[in-house]
Design a protein around this motif. Structure first.
Motif, PDB file in Angstrom:
ATOM      1  N   GLY A   6      -0.094  -2.127   4.894  1.00 41.43           N
ATOM      2  CA  GLY A   6       0.776  -1.143   5.510  1.00 41.43           C
ATOM      3  C   GLY A   6       0.125   0.218   5.670  1.00 41.43           C
ATOM      4  O   GLY A   6      -0.791   0.583   4.941  1.00 41.43           O
ATOM      5  N   THR A   7       0.619   0.982   6.646  1.00 48.34           N
ATOM      6  CA  THR A   7       0.063   2.308   6.909  1.00 48.34           C
ATOM      7  C   THR A   7       1.179   3.300   7.160  1.00 48.34           C
ATOM      8  O   THR A   7       2.335   2.946   7.372  1.00 48.34           O
ATOM      9  CB  THR A   7      -0.895   2.281   8.118  1.00 48.34           C
ATOM     10  OG1 THR A   7      -1.615   3.506   8.175  1.00 48.34           O
ATOM     11  CG2 THR A   7      -0.139   2.081   9.425  1.00 48.34           C
ATOM     12  N   GLY A   8       0.814   4.559   7.169  1.00 46.97           N
ATOM     13  CA  GLY A   8       1.742   5.651   7.419  1.00 46.97           C
ATOM     14  C   GLY A   8       1.301   6.862   6.616  1.00 46.97           C
ATOM     15  O   GLY A   8       0.765   6.720   5.507  1.00 46.97           O
ATOM     16  N   TRP A   9       1.483   8.061   7.166  1.00 47.60           N
ATOM     17  CA  TRP A   9       1.077   9.248   6.432  1.00 47.60           C
ATOM     18  C   TRP A   9       1.896   9.360   5.151  1.00 47.60           C
ATOM     19  O   TRP A   9       3.100   9.104   5.141  1.00 47.60           O
ATOM     20  CB  TRP A   9       1.272  10.494   7.277  1.00 47.60           C
ATOM     21  CG  TRP A   9       0.705  11.700   6.587  1.00 47.60           C
ATOM     22  CD1 TRP A   9       1.397  12.733   6.048  1.00 47.60           C
ATOM     23  CD2 TRP A   9      -0.679  11.971   6.352  1.00 47.60           C
ATOM     24  NE1 TRP A   9       0.537  13.636   5.480  1.00 47.60           N
ATOM     25  CE2 TRP A   9      -0.750  13.198   5.655  1.00 47.60           C
ATOM     26  CE3 TRP A   9      -1.870  11.300   6.656  1.00 47.60           C
ATOM     27  CZ2 TRP A   9      -1.964  13.769   5.261  1.00 47.60           C
ATOM     28  CZ3 TRP A   9      -3.075  11.858   6.268  1.00 47.60           C
ATOM     29  CH2 TRP A   9      -3.116  13.084   5.578  1.00 47.60           C
ATOM     30  N   GLY A  10       1.210   9.712   4.059  1.00 47.23           N
ATOM     31  CA  GLY A  10       1.868   9.745   2.756  1.00 47.23           C
ATOM     32  C   GLY A  10       1.638   8.486   1.956  1.00 47.23           C
ATOM     33  O   GLY A  10       2.100   8.370   0.818  1.00 47.23           O
ATOM     34  N   PRO A  50       3.852   1.012 -13.018  1.00 49.61           N
ATOM     35  CA  PRO A  50       3.087   2.229 -12.701  1.00 49.61           C
ATOM     36  C   PRO A  50       1.694   1.952 -12.143  1.00 49.61           C
ATOM     37  O   PRO A  50       1.104   2.817 -11.494  1.00 49.61           O
ATOM     38  CB  PRO A  50       3.006   2.957 -14.056  1.00 49.61           C
ATOM     39  CG  PRO A  50       3.275   1.904 -15.083  1.00 49.61           C
ATOM     40  CD  PRO A  50       4.212   0.934 -14.432  1.00 49.61           C
ATOM     41  N   ASP A  51       1.163   0.753 -12.368  1.00 49.41           N
ATOM     42  CA  ASP A  51      -0.156   0.388 -11.838  1.00 49.41           C
ATOM     43  C   ASP A  51      -0.063  -0.432 -10.551  1.00 49.41           C
ATOM     44  O   ASP A  51      -1.021  -1.104 -10.163  1.00 49.41           O
ATOM     45  CB  ASP A  51      -0.939  -0.415 -12.887  1.00 49.41           C
ATOM     46  CG  ASP A  51      -1.297   0.424 -14.102  1.00 49.41           C
ATOM     47  OD1 ASP A  51      -1.512   1.634 -13.933  1.00 49.41           O
ATOM     48  OD2 ASP A  51      -1.348  -0.133 -15.212  1.00 49.41           O
ATOM     49  N   HIS A  52       1.095  -0.354  -9.875  1.00 50.02           N
ATOM     50  CA  HIS A  52       1.320  -1.219  -8.722  1.00 50.02           C
ATOM     51  C   HIS A  52       0.301  -1.029  -7.619  1.00 50.02           C
ATOM     52  O   HIS A  52       0.023  -1.939  -6.848  1.00 50.02           O
ATOM     53  CB  HIS A  52       2.724  -0.983  -8.152  1.00 50.02           C
ATOM     54  CG  HIS A  52       2.860   0.321  -7.429  1.00 50.02           C
ATOM     55  ND1 HIS A  52       2.921   1.536  -8.074  1.00 50.02           N
ATOM     56  CD2 HIS A  52       2.919   0.617  -6.111  1.00 50.02           C
ATOM     57  CE1 HIS A  52       3.023   2.507  -7.200  1.00 50.02           C
ATOM     58  NE2 HIS A  52       3.013   1.985  -6.000  1.00 50.02           N
ATOM     59  N   ASN A  53      -0.278   0.166  -7.506  1.00 48.62           N
ATOM     60  CA  ASN A  53      -1.209   0.434  -6.415  1.00 48.62           C
ATOM     61  C   ASN A  53      -2.630   0.671  -6.920  1.00 48.62           C
ATOM     62  O   ASN A  53      -3.459   1.233  -6.215  1.00 48.62           O
ATOM     63  CB  ASN A  53      -0.751   1.655  -5.602  1.00 48.62           C
ATOM     64  CG  ASN A  53      -1.125   1.542  -4.139  1.00 48.62           C
ATOM     65  OD1 ASN A  53      -0.947   0.496  -3.530  1.00 48.62           O
ATOM     66  ND2 ASN A  53      -1.661   2.611  -3.564  1.00 48.62           N
ATOM     67  N   ASN A  77       0.826  -1.197   0.000  1.00 49.60           N
ATOM     68  CA  ASN A  77       0.000   0.000   0.000  1.00 49.60           C
ATOM     69  C   ASN A  77       0.865   1.253   0.000  1.00 49.60           C
ATOM     70  O   ASN A  77       0.840   2.059   0.925  1.00 49.60           O
ATOM     71  CB  ASN A  77      -0.928  -0.018   1.219  1.00 49.60           C
ATOM     72  CG  ASN A  77      -1.854   1.188   1.254  1.00 49.60           C
ATOM     73  OD1 ASN A  77      -2.242   1.690   0.214  1.00 49.60           O
ATOM     74  ND2 ASN A  77      -2.202   1.638   2.451  1.00 49.60           N
ATOM     75  N   ASP A  78       1.653   1.425  -1.062  1.00 49.44           N
ATOM     76  CA  ASP A  78       2.606   2.527  -1.155  1.00 49.44           C
ATOM     77  C   ASP A  78       2.412   3.249  -2.476  1.00 49.44           C
ATOM     78  O   ASP A  78       2.215   2.603  -3.510  1.00 49.44           O
ATOM     79  CB  ASP A  78       4.036   1.986  -1.053  1.00 49.44           C
ATOM     80  CG  ASP A  78       5.032   3.050  -0.630  1.00 49.44           C
ATOM     81  OD1 ASP A  78       4.938   4.177  -1.128  1.00 49.44           O
ATOM     82  OD2 ASP A  78       5.914   2.738   0.185  1.00 49.44           O
ATOM     83  N   VAL A  79       2.485   4.584  -2.450  1.00 49.57           N
ATOM     84  CA  VAL A  79       2.323   5.332  -3.700  1.00 49.57           C
ATOM     85  C   VAL A  79       3.542   5.180  -4.603  1.00 49.57           C
ATOM     86  O   VAL A  79       3.467   5.408  -5.814  1.00 49.57           O
ATOM     87  CB  VAL A  79       2.076   6.840  -3.443  1.00 49.57           C
ATOM     88  CG1 VAL A  79       0.752   7.040  -2.728  1.00 49.57           C
ATOM     89  CG2 VAL A  79       3.216   7.461  -2.644  1.00 49.57           C
ATOM     90  N   LYS A  80       4.689   4.799  -4.030  1.00 53.34           N
ATOM     91  CA  LYS A  80       5.917   4.664  -4.807  1.00 53.34           C
ATOM     92  C   LYS A  80       6.045   3.237  -5.335  1.00 53.34           C
ATOM     93  O   LYS A  80       5.905   2.278  -4.579  1.00 53.34           O
ATOM     94  CB  LYS A  80       7.136   4.997  -3.944  1.00 53.34           C
ATOM     95  CG  LYS A  80       7.134   6.416  -3.384  1.00 53.34           C
ATOM     96  CD  LYS A  80       8.294   6.618  -2.429  1.00 53.34           C
ATOM     97  CE  LYS A  80       8.255   8.004  -1.793  1.00 53.34           C
ATOM     98  NZ  LYS A  80       9.335   8.168  -0.784  1.00 53.34           N
ATOM     99  N   ALA A  81       6.332   3.126  -6.611  1.00 56.12           N
ATOM    100  CA  ALA A  81       6.554   1.801  -7.191  1.00 56.12           C
ATOM    101  C   ALA A  81       7.910   1.259  -6.732  1.00 56.12           C
ATOM    102  O   ALA A  81       8.797   2.005  -6.324  1.00 56.12           O
ATOM    103  CB  ALA A  81       6.512   1.893  -8.712  1.00 56.12           C
ATOM    104  N   GLY A  82       8.065  -0.063  -6.814  1.00 57.68           N
ATOM    105  CA  GLY A  82       9.351  -0.678  -6.494  1.00 57.68           C
ATOM    106  C   GLY A  82       9.596  -0.905  -5.025  1.00 57.68           C
ATOM    107  O   GLY A  82      10.741  -0.992  -4.578  1.00 57.68           O
ATOM    108  N   HIS A  83       8.536  -1.015  -4.227  1.00 61.61           N
ATOM    109  CA  HIS A  83       8.671  -1.220  -2.782  1.00 61.61           C
ATOM    110  C   HIS A  83       9.447  -2.501  -2.492  1.00 61.61           C
ATOM    111  O   HIS A  83       9.106  -3.579  -2.953  1.00 61.61           O
ATOM    112  CB  HIS A  83       7.275  -1.293  -2.156  1.00 61.61           C
ATOM    113  CG  HIS A  83       7.272  -1.443  -0.671  1.00 61.61           C
ATOM    114  ND1 HIS A  83       7.247  -2.663  -0.053  1.00 61.61           N
ATOM    115  CD2 HIS A  83       7.275  -0.507   0.322  1.00 61.61           C
ATOM    116  CE1 HIS A  83       7.230  -2.486   1.263  1.00 61.61           C
ATOM    117  NE2 HIS A  83       7.246  -1.200   1.517  1.00 61.61           N
ATOM    118  N   ARG A  84      10.543  -2.368  -1.732  1.00 66.57           N
ATOM    119  CA  ARG A  84      11.377  -3.499  -1.320  1.00 66.57           C
ATOM    120  C   ARG A  84      11.778  -4.406  -2.486  1.00 66.57           C
ATOM    121  O   ARG A  84      11.745  -5.637  -2.384  1.00 66.57           O
ATOM    122  CB  ARG A  84      10.691  -4.301  -0.214  1.00 66.57           C
ATOM    123  CG  ARG A  84      10.583  -3.495   1.072  1.00 66.57           C
ATOM    124  CD  ARG A  84      10.064  -4.302   2.241  1.00 66.57           C
ATOM    125  NE  ARG A  84       9.977  -3.438   3.414  1.00 66.57           N
ATOM    126  CZ  ARG A  84       9.375  -3.754   4.546  1.00 66.57           C
ATOM    127  NH1 ARG A  84       8.786  -4.921   4.655  1.00 66.57           N
ATOM    128  NH2 ARG A  84       9.345  -2.916   5.557  1.00 66.57           N
TER     129      ARG A  84
END
Length: 355
Positions: free
Chosen positions: A52-56, A26-29, A13-20
């Motif tokens: 996952g959570t966190g501001w942003g 580009p459609d990862h989320n 649940n991240d706006v940035k692609a390529g998490h870990r």
């Protein structure tokens, strides 16, 4: 392993692609991509997934609701923060989703550092932060199990509050399980009095054993008035067809991390919590601890559950997970990247060995 053990995965649940190290799609989320993950989890033997959570990051509860609507057995473990939510608002929202999904909600209460000011929150020191968390957990449990609740605490107050809809018992389940993490003294006191499941990150067996023993003893001292505390493990599991291939791939991943070419790994930038520091300190003991606990990722940006990895064939990793279960772990939250590929691989190769 015991039939009581449960196995969940992780949805970043991240706006940035390529998490870990995941594929930088580009459609990862997108809803379709996240739904594909949730449905693959259903099809490959997983109980559900931590979101996952966190501001942003996109709102966790919204993602969980959307995925619950598009699946039939998938159980979201929804990470939430006191301060982002007020207890009565959250109790009602979770009760609604639990009702609509047929009892599939799980809750992970997160009390670690976050960009609090960004959403209008503030906290004092560690003692105050966990005192607020304790009130939050105690109050939502009361709102789920009692009617006409009046509570006046240091941090939260409600008067004549009855959350709707009312939760219907499912077997011996009266409400969603409350998962909680944290390794500080203040966090452990909250865990033993308020949590249903205490989550650990990937420490060596001796460290987990010592923490379980301490928490059980502390629960007696603090007169825990709930069912016995259960224990869970949140860890990266790198599984390949052979031991040799697993280690080759693990070392190659760490080499990319060292070069800064492996995507976003560190989810815990807002200060280093006690539990995170415990993981980072493990690398001083060696790159590999126990049989196959790989600590090198923590040297090169790995954070949270990405700090240490269990590496090996399905048989190797299953053997290690059994050892954690022998200590009393019954809730496992596993993951590796690429996420969708590994949902299927580990569901097909690892989970059958743990049945």
């Amino acid at each position: 392993m015991s039939s009581h053990s449960e196995f969940l995965w992780y949805i970043p649940n991240d706006v940035k692609a390529g998490h870990r190290g995941d594929a930088a799609d580009p459609d990862h989320n997108s809803l379709d991509t996240l739904t594909a993950h949730a449905k693959a989890l259903e099809q490959h033997g997983w109980k559900g997934a931590l979101i996952g959570t966190g501001w942003g990051r996109p709102d966790t509860f919204t993602i969980a609701t959307a995925l619950a609507a598009r699946t039939t057995t998938f159980e979201p473990l929804i990470a939430v923060r006191p301060g982002y939510w007020k207890p009565a608002n959250f109790a009602s929202s979770a009760a609604t989703l639990d009702h609509l999904s047929g009892g599939r909600v799980r809750v992970n209460v997160v009390s670690g550092p976050d960009a609090l000011a960004a959403y209008g929150d503030q906290e004092g020191d560690q003692v105050q932060r966990y005192a607020r968390t304790k009130e939050f957990m105690r109050l939502i449990r009361r709102l789920w199990t009692e009617e006409d609740v009046t509570f006046s605490g240091e941090h939260f107050q409600v008067t004549g509050s009855t959350a709707a809809p009312r939760l219907a018992p499912i077997g011996d389940r009266r409400h969603p399980k409350l998962y909680f993490g944290g390794a500080s003294e203040a966090a452990e006191r909250v865990a033993v009095t308020e949590a249903d499941v205490q989550l650990f990150w990937g420490e060596p067996l001796d460290g987990v054993r010592e923490r379980i023993e301490r928490l059980k003893a502390l629960g007696k001292t603090l007169d825990r008035d709930l069912q016995p505390l259960e224990f869970g493990l949140r860890i990266t599991t790198l599984v390949r067809d052979t031991t040799e291939q697993a280690w080759a791939d693990a070392e190659a991943k760490v080499a990319k991390m060292a070069e800064g070419a492996a995507g976003s790994w560190q989810d815990h930038r807002h200060g280093v919590a006690v539990g995170q520091q415990r993981l980072l300190d493990l690398a001083r003991q060696g790159d590999v601890l126990d049989d196959n606990l790989y600590t090198a990722p923590g040297k090169f940006g790995g954070g949270g559950a990405g700090t240490t990895w269990l590496v090996g064939s399905a048989e190797d990793v299953a053997r290690s997970l059994r050892k954690y279960e022998e200590l009393g772990i019954t809730h496992f939250v596993l993951s590796d990247t690429p996420y969708l590929t590994e949902i299927k691989r580990q569901g097909s190769q690892l989970l059958p060995l743990l049945a």
